[in-house]
Design a protein around this motif. Structure first.
Motif, PDB file in Angstrom:
ATOM      1  N   SER A 261       0.750  -1.264  -0.045  1.00 15.13           N
ATOM      2  CA  SER A 261      -0.110  -0.044  -0.154  1.00 15.13           C
ATOM      3  C   SER A 261       0.968   1.320   0.053  1.00 15.13           C
ATOM      4  O   SER A 261       2.005   1.303   0.502  1.00 15.13           O
ATOM      5  CB  SER A 261      -0.964   0.152   1.203  1.00 15.13           C
ATOM      6  N   LEU A 262       0.549   2.227  -0.718  1.00 15.17           N
ATOM      7  CA  LEU A 262       1.043   3.513  -0.563  1.00 15.17           C
ATOM      8  C   LEU A 262       0.683   4.352   0.726  1.00 15.17           C
ATOM      9  O   LEU A 262      -0.385   4.078   1.298  1.00 15.17           O
ATOM     10  CB  LEU A 262       0.732   4.341  -1.926  1.00 15.17           C
ATOM     11  N   SER A 263       1.524   5.147   1.096  1.00 14.10           N
ATOM     12  CA  SER A 263       1.145   6.178   2.307  1.00 14.10           C
ATOM     13  C   SER A 263       1.020   7.672   1.696  1.00 14.10           C
ATOM     14  O   SER A 263       0.982   7.782   0.541  1.00 14.10           O
ATOM     15  CB  SER A 263       2.389   6.173   3.137  1.00 14.10           C
ATOM     16  N   TYR A 264       0.616   8.534   2.570  1.00  9.16           N
ATOM     17  CA  TYR A 264       0.338   9.918   2.342  1.00  9.16           C
ATOM     18  C   TYR A 264       1.712  10.540   1.872  1.00  9.16           C
ATOM     19  O   TYR A 264       1.642  11.586   1.481  1.00  9.16           O
ATOM     20  CB  TYR A 264      -0.515  10.450   3.428  1.00  9.16           C
ATOM     21  N   ARG A 265       2.952   9.737   2.113  1.00 11.08           N
ATOM     22  CA  ARG A 265       4.104  10.416   1.589  1.00 11.08           C
ATOM     23  C   ARG A 265       4.402   9.685   0.367  1.00 11.08           C
ATOM     24  O   ARG A 265       4.549   8.414   0.598  1.00 11.08           O
ATOM     25  CB  ARG A 265       5.264  10.042   2.838  1.00 11.08           C
ATOM     26  N   ASP A 266       5.010  10.597  -0.668  1.00  6.32           N
ATOM     27  CA  ASP A 266       5.158   9.861  -1.993  1.00  6.32           C
ATOM     28  C   ASP A 266       6.107   8.733  -1.752  1.00  6.32           C
ATOM     29  O   ASP A 266       6.306   7.861  -2.909  1.00  6.32           O
ATOM     30  CB  ASP A 266       5.429  10.833  -3.009  1.00  6.32           C
ATOM     31  N   HIS A 267       6.958   8.891  -1.023  1.00  4.44           N
ATOM     32  CA  HIS A 267       8.401   8.191  -1.023  1.00  4.44           C
ATOM     33  C   HIS A 267       8.517   6.945  -0.258  1.00  4.44           C
ATOM     34  O   HIS A 267       9.702   6.423   0.169  1.00  4.44           O
ATOM     35  CB  HIS A 267       9.677   9.116  -0.805  1.00  4.44           C
ATOM     36  N   GLN A 268       7.414   6.572   0.526  1.00  2.00           N
ATOM     37  CA  GLN A 268       7.217   5.645   1.359  1.00  2.00           C
ATOM     38  C   GLN A 268       5.985   4.512   1.290  1.00  2.00           C
ATOM     39  O   GLN A 268       5.005   5.136   0.641  1.00  2.00           O
ATOM     40  CB  GLN A 268       6.979   6.026   2.886  1.00  2.00           C
ATOM     41  N   VAL A 269       6.297   3.534   1.263  1.00  2.00           N
ATOM     42  CA  VAL A 269       5.405   2.171   1.134  1.00  2.00           C
ATOM     43  C   VAL A 269       5.223   1.575   2.362  1.00  2.00           C
ATOM     44  O   VAL A 269       5.995   1.335   3.065  1.00  2.00           O
ATOM     45  CB  VAL A 269       5.483   1.703  -0.228  1.00  2.00           C
ATOM     46  N   GLU A 277       4.700 -10.094   9.584  1.00  2.00           N
ATOM     47  CA  GLU A 277       5.526  -8.966   9.566  1.00  2.00           C
ATOM     48  C   GLU A 277       4.899  -7.937   8.647  1.00  2.00           C
ATOM     49  O   GLU A 277       4.617  -8.150   7.634  1.00  2.00           O
ATOM     50  CB  GLU A 277       6.779  -9.326   9.137  1.00  2.00           C
ATOM     51  N   PHE A 278       4.961  -6.590   9.401  1.00  2.00           N
ATOM     52  CA  PHE A 278       4.318  -5.244   8.797  1.00  2.00           C
ATOM     53  C   PHE A 278       5.278  -4.361   8.931  1.00  2.00           C
ATOM     54  O   PHE A 278       5.650  -3.800   9.919  1.00  2.00           O
ATOM     55  CB  PHE A 278       3.102  -5.031   9.347  1.00  2.00           C
ATOM     56  N   GLY A 279       5.902  -3.812   7.778  1.00  2.00           N
ATOM     57  CA  GLY A 279       6.777  -2.648   7.753  1.00  2.00           C
ATOM     58  C   GLY A 279       6.526  -1.569   6.741  1.00  2.00           C
ATOM     59  O   GLY A 279       5.721  -1.700   5.788  1.00  2.00           O
ATOM     60  N   LEU A 280       7.458  -0.544   7.096  1.00  2.00           N
ATOM     61  CA  LEU A 280       7.379   1.065   6.417  1.00  2.00           C
ATOM     62  C   LEU A 280       8.757   1.152   5.456  1.00  2.00           C
ATOM     63  O   LEU A 280       9.738   0.779   6.172  1.00  2.00           O
ATOM     64  CB  LEU A 280       6.855   2.046   7.209  1.00  2.00           C
ATOM     65  N   ALA A 301      -0.875 -14.399   8.379  1.00  2.00           N
ATOM     66  CA  ALA A 301      -0.684 -13.577   7.235  1.00  2.00           C
ATOM     67  C   ALA A 301      -1.618 -12.338   7.034  1.00  2.00           C
ATOM     68  O   ALA A 301      -2.692 -12.334   7.340  1.00  2.00           O
ATOM     69  CB  ALA A 301      -1.232 -14.296   6.020  1.00  2.00           C
ATOM     70  N   ILE A 302      -0.962 -11.293   6.337  1.00  2.00           N
ATOM     71  CA  ILE A 302      -1.710 -10.032   6.205  1.00  2.00           C
ATOM     72  C   ILE A 302      -1.965 -10.050   4.844  1.00  2.00           C
ATOM     73  O   ILE A 302      -1.401 -10.184   3.935  1.00  2.00           O
ATOM     74  CB  ILE A 302      -0.616  -8.904   6.642  1.00  2.00           C
ATOM     75  N   ARG A 303      -3.146 -10.171   4.613  1.00  2.00           N
ATOM     76  CA  ARG A 303      -4.123 -10.005   3.264  1.00  2.00           C
ATOM     77  C   ARG A 303      -4.279  -8.577   2.741  1.00  2.00           C
ATOM     78  O   ARG A 303      -4.486  -8.564   1.510  1.00  2.00           O
ATOM     79  CB  ARG A 303      -5.294 -10.676   3.374  1.00  2.00           C
ATOM     80  N   ALA A 304      -4.483  -7.600   3.681  1.00  2.00           N
ATOM     81  CA  ALA A 304      -4.598  -6.417   2.859  1.00  2.00           C
ATOM     82  C   ALA A 304      -3.937  -5.284   3.688  1.00  2.00           C
ATOM     83  O   ALA A 304      -4.102  -5.182   5.032  1.00  2.00           O
ATOM     84  CB  ALA A 304      -6.169  -6.086   2.762  1.00  2.00           C
ATOM     85  N   ILE A 305      -3.650  -4.141   3.146  1.00  2.00           N
ATOM     86  CA  ILE A 305      -3.197  -2.989   3.599  1.00  2.00           C
ATOM     87  C   ILE A 305      -3.525  -1.671   2.964  1.00  2.00           C
ATOM     88  O   ILE A 305      -3.774  -1.780   1.833  1.00  2.00           O
ATOM     89  CB  ILE A 305      -1.527  -2.972   3.939  1.00  2.00           C
ATOM     90  N   TYR A 306      -4.223  -0.578   3.799  1.00  2.72           N
ATOM     91  CA  TYR A 306      -4.593   0.589   3.189  1.00  2.72           C
ATOM     92  C   TYR A 306      -4.180   1.648   3.919  1.00  2.72           C
ATOM     93  O   TYR A 306      -4.591   1.857   5.208  1.00  2.72           O
ATOM     94  CB  TYR A 306      -6.167   0.483   3.454  1.00  2.72           C
ATOM     95  N   GLY A 307      -3.181   2.496   3.417  1.00  2.96           N
ATOM     96  CA  GLY A 307      -2.667   3.641   3.875  1.00  2.96           C
ATOM     97  C   GLY A 307      -3.635   4.874   3.756  1.00  2.96           C
ATOM     98  O   GLY A 307      -4.063   5.010   2.633  1.00  2.96           O
ATOM     99  N   HIS A 308      -3.773   5.727   4.725  1.00  4.65           N
ATOM    100  CA  HIS A 308      -4.669   6.912   4.615  1.00  4.65           C
ATOM    101  C   HIS A 308      -4.003   7.671   3.434  1.00  4.65           C
ATOM    102  O   HIS A 308      -2.947   8.151   3.644  1.00  4.65           O
ATOM    103  CB  HIS A 308      -4.718   7.595   5.909  1.00  4.65           C
ATOM    104  N   PRO A 309      -4.767   8.313   2.508  1.00  9.66           N
ATOM    105  CA  PRO A 309      -4.170   9.066   1.687  1.00  9.66           C
ATOM    106  C   PRO A 309      -3.454  10.516   2.029  1.00  9.66           C
ATOM    107  O   PRO A 309      -2.683  11.129   1.472  1.00  9.66           O
ATOM    108  CB  PRO A 309      -5.262   9.440   0.585  1.00  9.66           C
ATOM    109  N   THR A 310      -4.336  11.330   3.329  1.00 16.89           N
ATOM    110  CA  THR A 310      -3.875  12.466   3.821  1.00 16.89           C
ATOM    111  C   THR A 310      -3.394  12.479   5.206  1.00 16.89           C
ATOM    112  O   THR A 310      -3.092  13.510   5.655  1.00 16.89           O
ATOM    113  CB  THR A 310      -4.989  13.432   3.555  1.00 16.89           C
ATOM    114  N   ALA A 311      -3.476  11.504   5.787  1.00 17.49           N
ATOM    115  CA  ALA A 311      -3.160  11.491   7.314  1.00 17.49           C
ATOM    116  C   ALA A 311      -2.252  10.083   7.705  1.00 17.49           C
ATOM    117  O   ALA A 311      -2.230   9.226   6.840  1.00 17.49           O
ATOM    118  CB  ALA A 311      -4.407  11.341   8.225  1.00 17.49           C
TER     119      ALA A 311
END
Length: 489
Positions: A261-269, A277-280, A301-311
């Motif tokens: 998943s993408l984060s609200y920062r363009d250079h981090q996923v 295991e869940f990492g940035l 197992a992690i099946r889905a991740i959703y990063g908030h687009p603005t927070a």
């Protein structure tokens, strides 16, 4: 339940406080609180005043007010709405009508910009829509091109749906289900944008071809950069403008990467694997992708991740039946909800109940120029009046200063008189402490004074301390032995 007519039978009208007349026609809205504390709102289905039995159609769950922070889709086909502030969930569809083999939710996206509609695909190749305002579910269309499980769903800006399956069939549909275009993406397609025949990966150190095996993929907005997670526990970054091979990559743990998943920062996923295991990760490394931190709490197992687009918030779910929300800045767990089923999809709304309201600074701007002039004139008049009174205060200050000078002179005269009287009587004067001021002289100055005070006929040469340290006596070599110059007495 929500979206259907559910008749609830109340055993005794006396078990709750009924608001209204006892002779209630069908369709009359009622509202009461039961002895167990349940708050019920609904419409009268039938009422018998003799036996005091009331049957109502429950409308309490028709409009969930607080359950709108997060939405998850379960493997049983149940769609759930979560309240992160209360750590609670609400089932949005009827569980009795669900078949896990037929209604399992595989992918889910928002259907409008206001995030009031959910679009999701099922294991039976159906595309369904759910309206969160009216809590009604409707079937849009069936994807007839193929027989494999649907594993990709995307809503384009033109309000068109892109659907893909495991057999590699990718189709473009409108809202009514009409197929606009279709193409073959390749056998074993695991994500919507992946195509193993067009992306190259360098061989390993034994010159053996490395399988691509992409498990999830994300496209960075406003760029031609792709981020992929593979079954060979690799996270790769592709830039189509540079080359076909990965620009950067990193090997993470020893388990397949199943979610990105993408984060609200363009250079981090964000990335998650099959062991929880869940990492940035940061994409700005020179040669490889860098791990920033890990988020704890997942099991399985992690099946889905959703990063908030603005927070700085990120949601994750998996087979441990928990939906979790973490804070990116503090790395702490913000909310954790047990949903009683294995989860496949998760979505976060733009406005969350756990978000702190931003304090906006109030700007003091006065647009009325006349009021500004009046205030300026009042200030000038006030300063003139203050100037008239200031003369009086200056005179008072002068008098005080002259009085203080006279008092000091009288005090000094009295002290002189006392000293003269004591001397006349022969009394000793009190001792006075004299302050002795000493100044440190440098070492060179002391040495010079010693040289000047010594006899001129003395053959002993006095060398300053600084010069003695800087220029030590040189040794004298005689033959094979080393002899140092002795000190002269």
């Amino acid at each position: 339940m929500a979206g259907e007519s559910l008749v609830t039978k109340v055993m005794q009208a006396g078990s709750g406080t009924l608001r209204g007349e006892y002779d209630l026609p069908v369709g009359t809205p009622v509202e009461f609180k039961t002895s167990l504390g349940a708050h019920i709102q609904g419409q009268v289905a039938c009422f018998d005043p003799v036996s005091k039995i009331l049957a109502i159609k429950d409308t309490t769950t028709s409009k969930p007010k607080k359950m709108n922070d997060c939405y998850v889709g379960a493997a049983t086909g149940c769609l759930k709405a979560l309240s992160l502030s209360d750590n609670a969930f609400l089932n949005l569809n009827n569980l009795k009508d669900l078949d896990p083999k037929r209604d399992e939710i595989t992918r889910m996206v928002f259907g409008d910009s206001e995030q009031n509609q959910l679009l999701f695909s099922t294991s039976s190749r159906e595309i369904r829509a759910f309206d969160t305002t009216s809590c009604q579910s409707s079937k849009l269309f069936d994807v007839s091109n193929g027989a494999e499980r649907l594993n990709g769903l995307y809503l384009t800006p033109n309000d068109q749906l892109v659907v893909s399956d495991a057999a590699g069939h990718v189709t473009l549909h409108d809202r009514k289900g009409q197929e606009l275009s279709a193409f073959k993406g390749g056998q074993g397609l695991l994500c919507l944008h992946g195509d193993g025949d067009r992306i190259a990966v360098p061989p390993d150190n034994l010159a053996i071809n490395v399988p691509i095996w992409d498990m999830d993929i994300r496209l960075v907005p406003d760029s031609e950069t792709l981020i992929t997670g593979t079954g060979t526990h690799m996270i790769r970054m592709y830039d189509m403008r540079a080359q076909r091979r990965p620009v950067r990559q990193v090997e993470w743990m020893e388990s397949p990467v199943t979610a990105l998943s993408l984060s609200y920062r363009d250079h981090q996923v964000f990335a998650g694997n099959t062991i929880g295991e869940f990492g940035l990760f940061d994409l700005r490394g020179k040669t490889k992708i860098m791990l920033v931190c890990k988020f704890k709490g997942q099991a399985g197992a992690i099946r889905a991740i959703y990063g908030h687009p603005t927070a700085p918030y990120v949601a994750s779910c998996g087979i441990d039946r928990f939906a979790r929300v973490h804070d990116m800045n503090s790395k702490k767990l913000v909310s954790k909800v047990y949903c009683k089923a294995r989860l496949n999809c998760v979505l976060l709304r733009d406005g969350l109940s756990i978000m702190k309201p931003e304090k906006k600074e109030e700007e003091d701007v006065d647009g009325d120029w006349e009021q500004i002039k009046e205030a300026k004139a009042e200030n000038e008049s006030g300063s003139e009046s203050d100037g008239e009174g200031s003369d009086i205060w200056d005179e008072i200050d002068d008098e005080d200063e002259s009085g203080s000078d006279q008092g000091d002179e009288e005090q000094s005269n009295n002290e002189n008189d006392m000293d003269s009287s004591d001397s006349e009587q022969g009394l000793p004067s009190p001792p006075t402490k004299k302050r002795r001021v000493t100044t440190k002289k440098p070492a060179e100055a002391e040495v010079k004074e010693e040289m000047s005070s010594g006899d001129e006929d003395d053959d002993v040469k006095v060398i300053s301390a600084t010069k003695r340290k800087a220029n030590p006596p040189k040794p004298i070599y005689k033959g094979s032995t080393k002899v140092k110059q002795g000190k002269r007495k």
